[in-house]
Design a protein around this motif. Structure first.
Motif, short mmCIF file in Angstrom:
data_model
loop_
_atom_site.label_atom_id
_atom_site.label_comp_id
_atom_site.label_asym_id
_atom_site.label_seq_id
_atom_site.Cartn_x
_atom_site.Cartn_y
_atom_site.Cartn_z
N ASP A 275 0.81 -1.22 0.00
CA ASP A 275 0.00 0.00 0.00
C ASP A 275 0.84 1.27 0.00
OD1 ASP A 275 0.90 0.33 2.63
OD2 ASP A 275 -1.01 -0.23 3.54
N GLY A 276 2.18 1.12 -0.01
CA GLY A 276 3.08 2.26 -0.09
C GLY A 276 3.42 2.92 1.23
N THR A 277 2.97 2.33 2.34
CA THR A 277 3.25 2.90 3.65
C THR A 277 4.09 1.95 4.49
OG1 THR A 277 1.34 1.96 4.85
CG2 THR A 277 0.98 4.00 3.60
N ALA A 278 4.72 2.52 5.51
CA ALA A 278 5.41 1.74 6.54
C ALA A 278 4.76 2.09 7.88
CB ALA A 278 6.90 2.06 6.57
N LYS A 279 4.67 1.12 8.77
CA LYS A 279 4.08 1.34 10.08
C LYS A 279 5.12 1.07 11.16
CE LYS A 279 0.00 1.84 8.09
NZ LYS A 279 -0.70 3.13 7.95
N LEU A 280 5.26 2.02 12.07
CA LEU A 280 6.14 1.87 13.23
C LEU A 280 5.29 1.37 14.38
CD1 LEU A 280 9.02 2.38 14.38
CD2 LEU A 280 8.22 4.67 15.04
N LEU A 281 5.70 0.22 14.96
CA LEU A 281 4.86 -0.47 15.93
C LEU A 281 5.60 -0.75 17.22
CD1 LEU A 281 3.61 -3.23 13.45
CD2 LEU A 281 2.47 -1.07 13.95
N ASN A 282 4.87 -0.74 18.34
CA ASN A 282 5.36 -1.27 19.60
C ASN A 282 5.12 -2.77 19.57
OD1 ASN A 282 5.34 -2.29 22.33
ND2 ASN A 282 5.25 -0.18 23.06
N LEU A 283 6.18 -3.56 19.53
CA LEU A 283 5.97 -4.99 19.34
C LEU A 283 5.48 -5.70 20.60
CD1 LEU A 283 8.50 -6.88 20.56
CD2 LEU A 283 9.66 -5.98 18.56
N HIS A 284 5.50 -5.03 21.74
CA HIS A 284 5.03 -5.66 22.98
C HIS A 284 3.51 -5.59 23.12
CE1 HIS A 284 9.12 -6.19 24.32
NE2 HIS A 284 9.36 -4.90 24.15
N ASN A 285 2.91 -4.48 22.65
CA ASN A 285 1.46 -4.36 22.78
C ASN A 285 0.74 -4.14 21.46
OD1 ASN A 285 1.92 -1.63 22.16
ND2 ASN A 285 1.96 -1.01 24.32
N GLY A 286 1.49 -4.01 20.36
CA GLY A 286 0.88 -3.85 19.05
C GLY A 286 0.40 -2.45 18.73
N ASN A 287 0.69 -1.49 19.59
CA ASN A 287 0.27 -0.12 19.31
C ASN A 287 0.93 0.41 18.05
OD1 ASN A 287 -1.37 0.00 21.55
ND2 ASN A 287 0.07 1.16 22.81
N ILE A 288 0.13 1.06 17.20
CA ILE A 288 0.66 1.69 16.00
C ILE A 288 1.17 3.07 16.40
CG2 ILE A 288 0.16 2.49 13.66
CD1 ILE A 288 -2.12 0.41 13.61
N ILE A 289 2.48 3.22 16.42
CA ILE A 289 3.10 4.47 16.86
C ILE A 289 3.01 5.53 15.79
CG2 ILE A 289 5.26 5.53 17.64
CD1 ILE A 289 6.07 2.73 18.70
N ALA A 290 3.24 5.13 14.54
CA ALA A 290 3.21 6.11 13.44
C ALA A 290 3.02 5.40 12.11
CB ALA A 290 4.51 6.92 13.42
N SER A 291 2.43 6.12 11.18
CA SER A 291 2.35 5.69 9.79
C SER A 291 3.33 6.55 9.00
CB SER A 291 0.93 5.85 9.24
OG SER A 291 0.87 5.41 7.90
#
Length: 408
Positions: A275-291
């Motif tokens: 989809d042309g995006t990257a997602k920055l994630l907290n791998l412990h809780n799955g929170n999407i930190i940034a697109s």
């Protein structure tokens, strides 16, 4: 699986990745250095002049004629004759290379001389992934035939072959022991204790080919992504999915996820999607930190920097974006002339290596955005590369059937 069976698997996993075991195996390897002299000879290491390569212009045979191409490489390996899909460097002896490709074979060879040490045969389809174990004692090859084969690096002796998955897409060794992970087109991930080949776990949770995955740097988690736009963080002992994100979440990816990387501290994950995006994630809780959105086409490769809060994304649009992961802003936009296939930071460095369908490999300083090196020599897309521990040597594999060595 019963509670007793689960306890048994967890004990086996702990035993396989126990740090004391790893230290003992490294000591044993050092005690047998004399036996490895043919493969692990460091006497030829030196500056670029000692590599005796083809720096300058090289003649290449075409269908009807001989053409000359600019070649910045210092050495090469040409035995595959078919596309080279995957390359890896020995973690301690960086002059020892393994490559795998469309000839259904892997070859172990020397980066300093181009000498072939051994051919690893037995696959009946293309070799899609190769990887050395953390100590370098073993090397694994995974193929589109669904087989994983593990060999002794210093002799080329076959230790085991395991089956189970469908076509192998990627493999990863545990960072503290001889446990091997493989992801396949049938949506599964398999894990074995090596070199015995004993089955340890299967991970079910994706519903499409598992495009990428890895152990986290601390070895406590497994992170995988798939074409069904899912991201999963697994417990390697129990095969339980602790975190799962899907395309049903409107904030997450809407199309297949192509790549994933985790940071050195094992806290963050970065995914790249069609989809042309990257997602920055907290791998412990799955929170999407940034697109992270700066591409107009599929994000094919992502990488974290070890020493600064930076990450890189590479896309089919020909751009490499360098991101500040604290502010979530683009720091630099770097450009190739065609699709970017892989990006990777050198270990403990701000330098970034990228390769592309434009047939070049490039070295960048991500602090300034300056292109430090533009290496040419391949006649077709560069499909994979590996970087030496000190960051001064890059080995490549290309659709043109060759591997080349470049020196910074």
């Amino acid at each position: 699986m019963s509670a007793s069976e689960q306890d048994h698997y967890e004990e086996e996993f702990d035993d396989a990745v126990d740090e004391e075991y790893l230290v003992e195996s490294e000591v044993a390897e050092e005690e047998h250095d004399d036996e490895n002299e043919d493969f692990m000879d460091d006497e030829e290491e030196g500056d670029q002049d000692e590599y005796g390569g083809f720096h300058g212009v090289r003649e290449v045979e075409g269908d009807d004629s001989v053409m000359e191409i600019v070649d910045d490489s210092v050495q090469g390996f040409f035995d595959h004759k078919e596309p080279v899909y995957t390359v890896a460097m020995h973690p301690k002896e960086n002059d020892i290379i393994v490559s795998g490709g469309g000839d259904d074979k892997s070859h172990i060879w020397r980066a300093d001389t181009g000498e072939k040490l051994v051919t690893l045969e037995g696959h009946t389809d293309s070799v899609s992934s190769v990887a050395f174990s953390v100590s370098g004692e073993y090397v694994a090859s995974g193929g589109m035939d669904g087989k994983v084969r593990v060999w002794k690096t210093n002799t080329g002796e076959l230790c085991t072959q395991v089956d189970g998955p469908d076509e192998i897409i990627w493999m990863d060794w545990h960072p503290k022991g001889n446990v091997l992970l493989a992801g396949a087109t049938d949506s599964t991930i398999w894990m074995w204790a090596m070199p015995s080949g004993k089955f340890m776990n299967i991970f079910n949770g994706h519903a499409a080919p598992v495009t990428a995955g890895q152990f986290t740097a601390d070895g406590k988690h497994i992170v995988t992504v798939a074409e069904d736009a899912t991201f999963i963080v697994w417990d390697p002992k129990s095969a339980v999915a602790n975190v799962k994100l899907t395309g049903a979440d409107g904030r997450f990816h809407s199309e297949p996820i192509i790549c994933v990387s985790t940071d050195k501290e094992s806290n963050l994950a970065l995914t790249g999607s069609a989809d042309g995006t990257a997602k920055l994630l907290n791998l412990h809780n799955g929170n999407i930190i940034a697109s992270l959105e700066n591409h107009s086409d599929s994000v094919e490769s992502v990488s974290f920097c070890d020493v600064l809060p930076l990450a890189a994304t590479g896309s089919v649009d020909g751009k490499v974006s360098v991101w500040d992961i604290q502010t979530h802003r683009v720091r630099h936009t770097l450009k190739h002339d065609d699709a970017v296939i892989k990006v990777q930071f050198a270990s403990n460095s701000v330098n970034l290596v990228t390769c592309s369908a434009d047939r070049t490999v490039r070295l960048w300083d991500t602090r300034s955005g300056e292109c430090l090196k533009k290496w040419m020599g391949h006649q077709d897309a560069v499909l994979d590369f590996a970087i030496s521990n000190n960051g001064d040597t890059v080995v490549t594999g290309s659709d043109d059937g060759t591997c080349l060595i470049f020196k910074a």
